[in-house]
Design a protein around this motif. Structure first.
Motif, PDB file in Angstrom:
ATOM      1  N   PRO A  97      -1.327  68.885   5.273  1.00  0.00           N
ATOM      2  CA  PRO A  97      -1.448  67.563   5.887  1.00  0.00           C
ATOM      3  C   PRO A  97      -2.562  67.549   6.924  1.00  0.00           C
ATOM      4  O   PRO A  97      -2.888  68.584   7.511  1.00  0.00           O
ATOM      5  CB  PRO A  97      -0.088  67.340   6.573  1.00  0.00           C
ATOM      6  N   GLY A  98      -3.154  66.371   7.144  1.00  0.00           N
ATOM      7  CA  GLY A  98      -4.113  66.187   8.230  1.00  0.00           C
ATOM      8  C   GLY A  98      -3.419  65.504   9.391  1.00  0.00           C
ATOM      9  O   GLY A  98      -2.321  64.972   9.243  1.00  0.00           O
ATOM     10  N   SER A  99      -4.062  65.564  10.565  1.00  0.00           N
ATOM     11  CA  SER A  99      -3.480  64.901  11.733  1.00  0.00           C
ATOM     12  C   SER A  99      -4.208  63.570  11.976  1.00  0.00           C
ATOM     13  O   SER A  99      -5.421  63.496  11.828  1.00  0.00           O
ATOM     14  CB  SER A  99      -3.593  65.801  12.962  1.00  0.00           C
ATOM     15  N   ARG A 100      -3.481  62.560  12.340  1.00  0.00           N
ATOM     16  CA  ARG A 100      -4.106  61.267  12.618  1.00  0.00           C
ATOM     17  C   ARG A 100      -4.998  61.362  13.843  1.00  0.00           C
ATOM     18  O   ARG A 100      -6.069  60.801  13.893  1.00  0.00           O
ATOM     19  CB  ARG A 100      -3.032  60.214  12.877  1.00  0.00           C
ATOM     20  N   ASP A 101      -4.470  62.060  14.837  1.00  0.00           N
ATOM     21  CA  ASP A 101      -5.237  62.259  16.063  1.00  0.00           C
ATOM     22  C   ASP A 101      -5.999  63.562  15.891  1.00  0.00           C
ATOM     23  O   ASP A 101      -5.440  64.555  15.426  1.00  0.00           O
ATOM     24  CB  ASP A 101      -4.262  62.345  17.246  1.00  0.00           C
ATOM     25  N   ARG A 102      -7.284  63.572  16.279  1.00  0.00           N
ATOM     26  CA  ARG A 102      -8.084  64.777  16.054  1.00  0.00           C
ATOM     27  C   ARG A 102      -7.695  65.903  17.005  1.00  0.00           C
ATOM     28  O   ARG A 102      -8.068  67.052  16.792  1.00  0.00           O
ATOM     29  CB  ARG A 102      -9.579  64.464  16.217  1.00  0.00           C
ATOM     30  N   ARG A 103      -6.963  65.554  18.100  1.00  0.00           N
ATOM     31  CA  ARG A 103      -6.658  66.576  19.098  1.00  0.00           C
ATOM     32  C   ARG A 103      -5.232  67.122  19.004  1.00  0.00           C
ATOM     33  O   ARG A 103      -4.943  68.198  19.482  1.00  0.00           O
ATOM     34  CB  ARG A 103      -6.876  66.020  20.506  1.00  0.00           C
ATOM     35  N   GLU A 104      -4.320  66.344  18.447  1.00  0.00           N
ATOM     36  CA  GLU A 104      -2.930  66.830  18.469  1.00  0.00           C
ATOM     37  C   GLU A 104      -2.122  66.305  17.290  1.00  0.00           C
ATOM     38  O   GLU A 104      -2.450  65.267  16.714  1.00  0.00           O
ATOM     39  CB  GLU A 104      -2.243  66.415  19.775  1.00  0.00           C
ATOM     40  N   TRP A 105      -1.073  67.059  16.958  1.00  0.00           N
ATOM     41  CA  TRP A 105      -0.088  66.584  16.013  1.00  0.00           C
ATOM     42  C   TRP A 105       0.832  65.626  16.757  1.00  0.00           C
ATOM     43  O   TRP A 105       1.230  65.893  17.882  1.00  0.00           O
ATOM     44  CB  TRP A 105       0.724  67.746  15.451  1.00  0.00           C
ATOM     45  N   SER A 106       1.159  64.508  16.126  1.00  0.00           N
ATOM     46  CA  SER A 106       1.985  63.524  16.828  1.00  0.00           C
ATOM     47  C   SER A 106       3.130  63.075  15.918  1.00  0.00           C
ATOM     48  O   SER A 106       3.178  63.406  14.735  1.00  0.00           O
ATOM     49  CB  SER A 106       1.146  62.304  17.211  1.00  0.00           C
ATOM     50  N   GLY A 107       4.047  62.337  16.531  1.00  0.00           N
ATOM     51  CA  GLY A 107       5.203  61.836  15.788  1.00  0.00           C
ATOM     52  C   GLY A 107       4.792  61.018  14.577  1.00  0.00           C
ATOM     53  O   GLY A 107       5.509  60.973  13.571  1.00  0.00           O
ATOM     54  N   ASP A 108       3.600  60.380  14.660  1.00  0.00           N
ATOM     55  CA  ASP A 108       3.141  59.554  13.535  1.00  0.00           C
ATOM     56  C   ASP A 108       2.920  60.393  12.280  1.00  0.00           C
ATOM     57  O   ASP A 108       2.963  59.887  11.169  1.00  0.00           O
ATOM     58  CB  ASP A 108       1.810  58.873  13.891  1.00  0.00           C
ATOM     59  N   ASP A 109       2.647  61.682  12.476  1.00  0.00           N
ATOM     60  CA  ASP A 109       2.340  62.538  11.328  1.00  0.00           C
ATOM     61  C   ASP A 109       3.583  62.997  10.584  1.00  0.00           C
ATOM     62  O   ASP A 109       3.500  63.445   9.445  1.00  0.00           O
ATOM     63  CB  ASP A 109       1.550  63.767  11.794  1.00  0.00           C
ATOM     64  N   ILE A 110       4.750  62.895  11.252  1.00  0.00           N
ATOM     65  CA  ILE A 110       5.973  63.429  10.645  1.00  0.00           C
ATOM     66  C   ILE A 110       6.361  62.654   9.395  1.00  0.00           C
ATOM     67  O   ILE A 110       6.668  63.228   8.347  1.00  0.00           O
ATOM     68  CB  ILE A 110       7.143  63.430  11.660  1.00  0.00           C
TER      69      ILE A 110
END
Lengths: 344, 665
Positions: B527-540
Motif C-alpha cells: 500500500p501507499g500512504s496518502r500523506d507523504r510523511r506519515e501513515w494515517s487513519g485514512d490509509d487503514i
C-alpha cells in the motif's frame, strides 16, 4: 394548604370548586380542560442556542400569567398565545428570583384560569403535564399533554452548571420527562384537572447528578405570584458554602488527593473538641448533621454550611457500626483557631 | 356571568360525575392510582436508601471510576435478618463498607458479602431489620410485556419511597439476565424493587448488565423510557451463595461453533477448548447440541440463552448428538462452568493443508509436511487426506472418532488438544486408509528455512518471470497499492508490507519482492500512504479494499493473511492488524514497538497470531522490544524473530516464507 390570600387570583373559580370540581374526570376531559389554561410564550432567545419559547399558566381571568423566570422574558415584546390561537403582547409584572418565577399580564378578560389544588399531592399521584414542549404546537395548536405520576415530594437540591439552584423548598419530582425545551412554565394537573404545580427550569440533581424532571408546587407558585403582584421584593439569601477546616476542631482527615477522597480520620488531637466528642483515628465520616457526605471535600462543605453556633453532629463508621458524635455548637473560624492551641 | 368555554366544560363534566356518587375508586384512573399506592405500601418497608461511601483507599483511582454512584441510591431488604440487595453501581468492588438508611431515617453500617458479577448485584449484611416486610417474588414465567410495573426507590428521600410507573417492555434482556421496563429509572432507584400491581417483586432495578452495556453504559439510559431489573427469582436462587460471601462470575463452557451465524447457525461444536469445562466433561468437536438443562436447542442462540444466565461453578446438562446421520448417538455431558480458562497452548501436527475446496466433500488434504516436525517424525507424507482424528489421551481410546471433512474441523479438533498429547490420524491415500499415531508438538516460533514449494498447492510455479505486478483499485482510490502476484490458480497466502511512508509505491519497489514471492508462492500487497510523511487513519480503510481487489485477480487463502512493516510502517501494521481482527493471522515488525495502550487479546483458537519482532537500534528500543515479546508471549501468541537486513531493503525472503507457513496445523 394554600394561603387564603392566594385565592384572589382564582376568586372567579370558587363557584366552580363549590359545584364539585373535586371529582374525577376522564383523562381526555382533564387534558382538554388543563390545556385551556396553558399559554405558549415567545420571546427572546437564540443566545447560546437557548430556545426562544416556553410555557405559562393563566392564573386569573383578567390576564395574569405565571411562567418560569428565564432569558425568554429578556425581550422587548413577549408574546402569549392562548389555546384558541389569540395572540397577546404581555407585560412583565415582576419576578421572584428565589422560586425562579415570573408573572406576566395581558390585556384580556374572561380567560380560563387554572383551578389550583388545595393540598399537596403525594408520591404516586397520577398527573398530566401540559406544556409548549419543543415548540411543536404551531399557530393555534394547543399545548402538548404528557402523563405520569409524582415520583417524590422532596426539598430541591440541585445545580445549574456550577451554581446551586436558588430555590431549596419542596418540589414534585416527576417520573416522566418534562426537562424539555419549552416545557418550563407548563402546568402539572391531577386527575381532576386541578393545578398541582408549574414545570421548572432545567436543573441537575446535586445528589444524584441526573437531570431533574420537577414542578414547583402550586402553593409556592401562588405565594410567589402574590408577592410579585403586591410589589414585594424577594431577596435571595446566599448560602454559606465556605468549607470548614475540621482541623480547627482537632480532627485531622486523610490528605485530599482524589476527586472523592474518602473522609477517613487520620488523627485526633488529644484534648480537642473532636477528642472530647469521642472521635478516633480510622473513623470514616459518613454524615454531617444527618446529611450524607461521600468525600472529604463534601464533608468540609457540609460542616461549613452549618451556621456557626448551631449544634454540629458527625456520624462515622467505626468497626462496622455507625456512631454519632456530638461536637456542640459549631465555632466560627476565628473561635476555632483561638482555643485549639495544639491544632496542626 | 360569562363562563369561559373551558371552565364550563369542566364544571359540567364534574357535575355529571358527581351524580354518579362518591365511588371514585370505581373510576379507572383513580382506581389504578389507588392500586399503585397499595402496591407500593406492600414493599415500602423493605426499601432502604444506600448512601455512597468513597473507595476504601485514599490513593489510586478508587471512587473515580466510571459508573460509580456519587449520590444516594436504593436497596431492597430480602431478609429481615439483615440481608440487603444493592447494585454494584452504589457499592462498587472497591467498597469495603456501605451505609444503609432505614425507613425511619436511622443510618446503619453494612458489609458487602457476595456479588453476582454479571448482574451487577451485591448482597449487603446489616444488623437485623425486623420492621422489613417479607417480599414475594413474581415467578418469571408469569411475566408478560405490557403489565404494570412500579419502580420504588429511596434515593430522593430516605423516609418517603419514590414511585415511578410504567409497563414491562420485555421479559428477556442481556441473554436472559434482566427484564426491561419503561418506568422511570435512574441511579436514584437502582437497587430498589420493580413491583407488579399486586405489590409482588418482579426484580431489582439495575443498569443493563453484561454485554450490551459495553456498547452504552447502562447509567446513561435514564430518562429514555428504558430501564432494567434483575429478576428477584434469579437472585433468590443464589442468595445462599451470596450470603456465604461468594463472588459469582459468568460461567464459561469453552466451546466454539462451526457456523459463523452466531444466532441462527446450527449448534455444532467446532472446537472444545483444552482445559475447559466442556473438555473435562467429554464434549467433542462435531457434537451437535440438542438440549441444555432440558431446554431444547435448535440453533446457537438457544444454547446461548440457556448458558448465559448461569454462573461459574454451576453444573449444566448438555445433551448432544454425536456421529453422523442415523449412526448418531445421544450423549449427555455435565460440565461445571468455569470463571476463566487456563491459557491456551497451541499444539500442531507440523503440516500445511490445502485450502478448502467448497465443491467437494473430501477430507482435508495434507499439502506439506514440515521437515523434522511431529507429523514428519511419525512418517506422514504430503498428498494424503486426514479422514479422522482420535485423541489417545486415555479417556477416549474407546474408538470415538472426530471426523475431519474440512480444514476448520481439523483445526477445531487440534484446538482442544495440548502439546505432548498423542492422536491417531486416519490417513487416506487413494482407497487405502492407514492409522498413524502422532505426538503433537508446541507451535513453532521461528520461521523454518524450508517452506512449502509454490507448486504444492496445484499452482503453476513458473519462477520470477511468471510473477506479475498489478495496481489495485479503481480511479476512486487515492493511492492505489501495488500487488505482486505469483502465477497459478490455487489460493495463495497474502502478505501486506508497510515500509516508510512516502506516498505512492513505485514499480521498482514491487520488483524487489518478485523473487521472494515466487519462491514461497505468496501474494504481496504494497500500500501507499496518502500523506507523504506519515501513515494515517485514512490509509487503514484502503487495506481491506486492497485485499478484496486482489481476491478478484487471484484466489487468496483467508487463513493465511499477514501484515508486516518497519519503523513507522511497523507501528501502522499493529493498527492494521487490530482492524483486520481475526482475518489477520500474523504480524511481523521491525523497529516498531507496540503502540502505548494497545490492547492484546489472549490467544484463543481462531484468534491466535504468529508474530515476528526485530530491531534494536539503541538500549531503550531493545528494552521495549523485550517487554513487547514478553507481553505477547504471555498472552499466548507465538513470537519469533524478524532479523533486520540493515541495508534498507525489506526482509522479503523471510517474510514470504513466514506467510507461506502461517496456516501451520
Amino acid at each position: 394548604m394554600i394561603p387564603c390570600r392566594a385565592m384572589v387570583f382564582v376568586g372567579a373559580l370558587l363557584v366552580a370548586r363549590a359545584v364539585g370540581a373535586a371529582t374525577e374526570s376522564s383523562p381526555q376531559l382533564v387534558a382538554a380542560t388543563a390545556a385551556h389554561s396553558v399559554v405558549k410564550i415567545y420571546g427572546a432567545g437564540g443566545l447560546r442556542g437557548l430556545e426562544a419559547y416556553q410555557s405559562g399558566i393563566i392564573l386569573s381571568p383578567d390576564g395574569r400569567i405565571a411562567t418560569a423566570m428565564s432569558t425568554v422574558l429578556d425581550s422587548e415584546g413577549i408574546d402569549c398565545v392562548l389555546d384558541d390561537g389569540r395572540r397577546f403582547e404581555a407585560t412583565l409584572l415582576g419576578v421572584d428570583p428565589r422560586r425562579e418565577l415570573a408573572v406576566l399580564t395581558i390585556d384580556a378578560a374572561d380567560l380560563p384560569a387554572a383551578v389550583p389544588a388545595e393540598e399537596r399531592a403525594a408520591a404516586g399521584t397520577r398527573v398530566l403535564a401540559v406544556s409548549n414542549m419543543f415548540g411543536v404546537a404551531v399557530g393555534d395548536e394547543r399545548a402538548s399533554v404528557q402523563r405520569g405520576v409524582i415520583a417524590s415530594v422532596v426539598p430541591l437540591e440541585a445545580r445549574r452548571g456550577a451554581a446551586d439552584a436558588p430555590y431549596t423548598g419542596t418540589v414534585y419530582v416527576l417520573d416522566f420527562t418534562t426537562n424539555n425545551p419549552g416545557s418550563p412554565g407548563g402546568a402539572i394537573v391531577d386527575s381532576r384537572g386541578r393545578l398541582l404545580g408549574m414545570i421548572g427550569k432545567e436543573l441537575r440533581s446535586s445528589a444524584g447528578g441526573i437531570w431533574l424532571n420537577y414542578a414547583l408546587p402550586v402553593d409556592e407558585l401562588l405565594a410567589g405570584s402574590e408577592a410579585i403582584v403586591a410589589g414585594r421584593s424577594v431577596a435571595v439569601a446566599a448560602a454559606d458554602t465556605t468549607p470548614f477546616d475540621l482541623g480547627l476542631l482537632g480532627i485531622v482527615l486523610v490528605p485530599d488527593l482524589l476527586d472523592r477522597t474518602p473522609p477517613f480520620v487520620e488523627a485526633v488531637v488529644p484534648g480537642s473538641t473532636g477528642a472530647r466528642a469521642g472521635l478516633a483515628a480510622d473513623d470514616l465520616l459518613i454524615a454531617v448533621g444527618g446529611r450524607a457526605v461521600g468525600s472529604r471535600a463534601a464533608a468540609e462543605r457540609a460542616v461549613g454550611a452549618i451556621p456557626a453556633g448551631d449544634p454540629l453532629r458527625l456520624s462515622v463508621i467505626r468497626k462496622g457500626k455507625v456512631v454519632d458524635c456530638e461536637l456542640g455548637p459549631r465555632p466560627t473560624v476565628a473561635e476555632g483557631r483561638a482555643p485549639q492551641g495544639a491544632a496542626p | 356571568m360569562n363562563w369561559p368555554l373551558g371552565m364550563l366544560s369542566l364544571v359540567m363534566a364534574s357535575m355529571v360525575v358527581a351524580v354518579g356518587g362518591a365511588a371514585n375508586a370505581g373510576e379507572p384512573t383513580l382506581a389504578e392510582e389507588a392500586a399503585f399506592r397499595a402496591a407500593v405500601g406492600q414493599v415500602a418497608g423493605a426499601v432502604v436508601r444506600i448512601e455512597p461511601v468513597a473507595g476504601a483507599t485514599v490513593t489510586g483511582a478508587a471512587g473515580e471510576e466510571a459508573g460509580v454512584a456519587s449520590g444516594p441510591s436504593t436497596g431492597l431488604v430480602v431478609d429481615p435478618a439483615g440481608l440487603v440487595v444493592a447494585t454494584t453501581f452504589a457499592v462498587p468492588e472497591t467498597a469495603r463498607e456501605a451505609v444503609v438508611v432505614l425507613a425511619d431515617g436511622r443510618r446503619v453500617a453494612a458489609k458487602p458479602l457476595g456479588r453476582d458479577v454479571p448482574r451487577g448485584i451485591v448482597l449487603l449484611k446489616t444488623d437485623p431489620i425486623p420492621a422489613a416486610p417479607a417480599i414475594e417474588p413474581v415467578p418469571r414465567d408469569l411475566l408478560a410485556p405490557g403489565q404494570w410495573t412500579i419502580a420504588v426507590g429511596r434515593g430522593w428521600s430516605a423516609t418517603e419511597p419514590s414511585v415511578s410507573v410504567g409497563i414491562l417492555s420485555a421479559v428477556d434482556r442481556g441473554w436472559g439476565l434482566a427484564v426491561q421496563t419503561d418506568a422511570a429509572v435512574s441511579p436514584m432507584n437502582y437497587g430498589g424493587p420493580l413491583i407488579d400491581i399486586a405489590g409482588r417483586v418482579i426484580g431489582v432495578v439495575a443498569p443493563l448488565p453484561a454485554e450490551p452495556a459495553k456498547m452504552m453504559r447502562g447509567t446513561e439510559l435514564y430518562d429514555a423510557g428504558i430501564g432494567f431489573a434483575v429478576p428477584l427469582e434469579d437472585l433468590l436462587a443464589v442468595l445462599p451463595r451470596l450470603a456465604a460471601g461468594e463472588s459469582l462470575a459468568s460461567g464459561i463452557l469453552g466451546i466454539s461453533y462451526r457456523s459463523r451465524d452466531a444466532i441462527n447457525g446450527a449448534p455444532v461444536i467446532a472446537s472444545v477448548r483444552q482445559g475447559s469445562p466442556a473438555a473435562r466433561a467429554g464434549l467433542r468437536p462435531g457434537d451437535r447440541i440438542v438440549a441444555v438443562d432440558g431446554r431444547p436447542v435448535r440453533r446457537i442462540a438457544d444454547a446461548r440463552h440457556a448458558v448465559a444466565p448461569r454462573h461459574a461453578g454451576d453444573v449444566i446438562d448438555v445433551e448432544v448428538d454425536r456421529g453422523r446421520g442415523d449412526e448418531a448417538t445421544r450423549v449427555t455431558a455435565r460440565p461445571a462452568l468455569a470463571a476463566a480458562l487456563p491459557p491456551w497452548r497451541r499444539a500442531i501436527l507440523g503440516v500445511v493443508v490445502a485450502a478448502d475446496d467448497e465443491d467437494d466433500d473430501e477430507p482435508t488434504r495434507i499439502e506439506w509436511v514440515m521437515p523434522g516436525g511431529a507429523a514428519d517424525r511419525a512418517g506422514v507424507t504430503a498428498g494424503c487426506r486426514v479422514a479422522s482424528l482420535v485423541p489417545l489421551d486415555g479417556a477416549s481410546v474407546d474408538g470415538d472418532v472426530v471426523e475431519t471433512p474440512s480444514n476448520a474441523a481439523l483445526a477445531g479438533a487440534l484446538a482442544g488438544l495440548e502439546p505432548g498429547g498423542k492422536v491417531r490420524l486416519g490417513l487416506r491415500r487413494g482407497d487405502d486408509v492407514t492409522a498413524t499415531d502422532v505426538v503433537l508438538e508446541e507451535m513453532i516460533r521461528e520461521v523454518p528455512d524450508e517452506v512449502p514449494p509454490p507448486s504444492a498447492g496445484g499452482g503453476v510455479g513458473g519462477g520470477v518471470d511468471a510473477v506479475r505486478v498489478a495496481r489495485l483499485g479503481g480511479a476512486d482510490v487515492a493511492v492505489p497499492p501495488l500487488a505482486v502476484i505469483p502465477a497459478g490458480r490455487s489460493p495463495v497466502p497474502v502478505l501486506i508490507w508497510f515500509g516508510s511512508p512516502h506516498g505512492a509505491v513505485d514499480e521498482a519497489e514491487a520488483t524487489a519482492w518478485k523473487g521472494a514471492a515466487a519462491a514461497a508462492g505468496v501474494a504481496v500487497i504494497l500500500p501507499g500512504s496518502r500523506d507523504r510523511r506519515e501513515w494515517s487513519g485514512d490509509d487503514i480503510g484502503g487495506v481491506a479494499r486492497a485485499i478484496e481487489s486482489l481476491h478478484a485477480l487471484r484466489p487468496l487463502d483467508a487463513s493465511r493473511v499477514a501484515v508486516a512493516g518497519r519503523g513507522p510502517g511497523g507501528v501502522f501494521a499493529w493498527l492494521v492488524a487490530d482492524r483486520l481482527g481475526t482475518a489477520c493471522r500474523g504480524v511481523a515488525v521491525c523497529d516498531a514497538p507496540l503502540p502505548r495502550r494497545f490492547e492484546i487479546d489472549d490467544a484463543e483458537p481462531g484468534t491466535a497470531k504468529w508474530m515476528l519482532l526485530g530491531g534494536s537500534r539503541d538500549d531503550d528500543a531493545a528494552r521495549r522490544l523485550l517487554a513487547d515479546r514478553d507481553r505477547l508471549a504471555r498472552a499466548g501468541h507465538a513470537v519469533g524473530t524478524l532479523a533486520d537486513l540493515g541495508d534498507g531493503g525489506p526482509p522479503a525472503a523471510l517474510l514470504c516464507r513466514w506467510a507461506a507457513v502461517l496456516g501451520l496445523l
